[in-house]
Each structure stands twice: as structure tokens, then as C-alpha cells.
Design an enzyme around this catalytic site. Sequence first.
Site, PDB file in Angstrom:
ATOM      1  CG  ASP A  38      32.066  45.295  31.982  1.00 17.72           C
ATOM      2  OD1 ASP A  38      32.583  46.517  31.653  1.00 17.72           O
ATOM      3  OD2 ASP A  38      31.970  44.212  31.667  1.00 17.72           O
TER       4      ASP A  38
ATOM      5  CE1 TYR B  45      37.502  39.726  35.978  1.00 17.01           C
ATOM      6  CE2 TYR B  45      39.210  38.358  34.795  1.00 17.01           C
ATOM      7  CZ  TYR B  45      38.612  39.521  35.150  1.00 17.01           C
ATOM      8  OH  TYR B  45      39.328  40.676  34.746  1.00 17.01           O
TER       9      TYR B  45
ATOM     10  NE  ARG C 178      31.528  42.070  28.654  1.00 19.68           N
ATOM     11  CZ  ARG C 178      31.503  43.247  28.208  1.00 19.68           C
ATOM     12  NH1 ARG C 178      30.404  43.898  28.191  1.00 19.68           N
ATOM     13  NH2 ARG C 178      32.261  44.084  28.013  1.00 19.68           N
TER      14      ARG C 178
END
Length: 297
Positions: free
Chosen positions: A40, A68, A181
Site C-alpha cells: 500500500d 512485517y 490491516r
Amino acid sequence: MVSPGILLVDKPSGLTSHDVVARVRRAFGTRKVGHAGTLDPMATGLLVIGVEGATRLLTYIVGADKTYEATIRLGSTTTTDDAEGDVLTEADAAAVSALTDSQLADGIAALTGTISQVPSSVSAIKVDGRRAYDRVRSGEDVVLAAREVTVSRFEEIGRRAGDGYLELDVVVDCSSGTYIRSLARDLGAALGVGGHLTALRRTRVGDFDVTDATGLDDLADAVPLTPAAAAARVLTPLAVSADEARDLRHGKRLVGQASRLAGSIAAAIDAEGVLVGIVGARGVDLKSEMNMPEATR
């Protein structure tokens, strides 16, 4: 002539993955550039880029596990499950400050392992040929189907309390297709205070690490990994002779050689270090699944 290879790029925040591809195209003077997995615009970190014939390897990289580093803000939800969206709900400050270590640990543990996850409605998943985020922007109500993903590590490494919110710094090791997310959203929902993502950085894709990546300002001096070197990181290498390499390139099978495979597929590399292609079993034989252009190292 541009040599094919796999380039590791450290994407800065504010750019799309397509923006990075465009920069690489200009730097290397070729249109034949692709990437193995979108980041993103808000996110930073590792993009694995294929140049020229090495774009054929991207399909074998895109499904690799990833790592991540992220920051989750507990106490509010947003329309996009991250900081770029509008705030939808805000929890009572007392409810956020009342969260205990045990509650946080239990919430994280429940989202670790093989879980069913509903991707964010503004993800890049295609719905009837259109990206979900495009449908949302045009006013459609988009609810995506849950999918099974594996979160092998979900670990809190830092914490900051503020006025009505609590921020958790976390590290996540996960299977391809996991949405961080969604982890932030689901953790906040389980704790009853809401949550969204405020920072995201991808540090690993398979055996490729962001510490080996090139910044966008240094593309002119970047040296991509050769296709053979990159393929050997993704798949088990399989040494083949010159005659076997020729046969594979011509579409012939290596009769009775399937037992040489350590897994389902392998990277066939000849004695000169040239990647011939990706091979797999066909009964007891070995057959090329994908051939590289000749003389591609």
C-alpha cells in the site's frame, strides 16, 4: 541490452508499488518490469522486482511467506482499517486504559496460527474483474469472503499509551495473502475498543530481506540478483548437464529423472551457472514448467 535479474527495492511511504515499477523502468531503460506483491502507499519496505526475463520468476516468489513490522492503534476504527481512512468510531478512553497485559496477550494469541480472516474492503483483491478499493471508491458496499491464512508469529515489541489510545508495535510472520490491516482491525474488535493500522513495513519476502534492498535514489548503481541466484533462494537448485539443459529448453522430458527432485519443483541450473528454468515431475520424468530465455544467468 538490459540484463535480466531480480532487484530488491526499499519502497518509501507515499508511493504505490506501480510508482516504484515506473521508476525502475526509467532507471533500467526497459518496460519489462514487474513486482511480486503489492505494498500500500502508506507502507514501506521490501518490493521484489523482476527485470526483463526474470519477471518469469515472480510467480514463484509472490506466494512466499512474509515478515512485517507494524504499529496498531487501539481505541478507534477507520473506514480503511488504517490511518489513511476516516475515523468511524472512538472508544471511551477509560476502556482503553483498562486493557490489561493478559487481555492484550490473549487477543494476539487468538490471531496467531491458522485463522480465518476477512480482508479489508479497500484491499487490492479483484471482485468480478475490478479491485475492491475501486468499487468502494465508486460508492459500492464491498464485503469480501473470509480466507484461511497462517500467522506463525504475532509478537508485541513495543507499547505507547496516549490520550484515548494505546499503540502496539508488533512483528508479524505470515503466509502470503495475510492482511496486517485486518489483524489490527480484528484485534481491536476482540478487545472491544476498535483498532487500525498506523504504520507498516515489510522486511522479508521468503529468503529476500530488506537489509539487502536498494533505495529509489540509488537505482542507477543497483546490481540485481541474477535469475540463477534468485531462483536458488526460492527453490531447491537442481544441477543439470549441458545436454539436459538443451533437452529441457526444447521441451523434452528428462526420462526417469523425477527422483532427483527434493520437492515438487526445482530451479534447473547448468554447469555455467545459467538458470535453464523451473522443472517439475511428470510421472517418473522431469519436465520444464517454465523456461528462461537462453544465456540468462
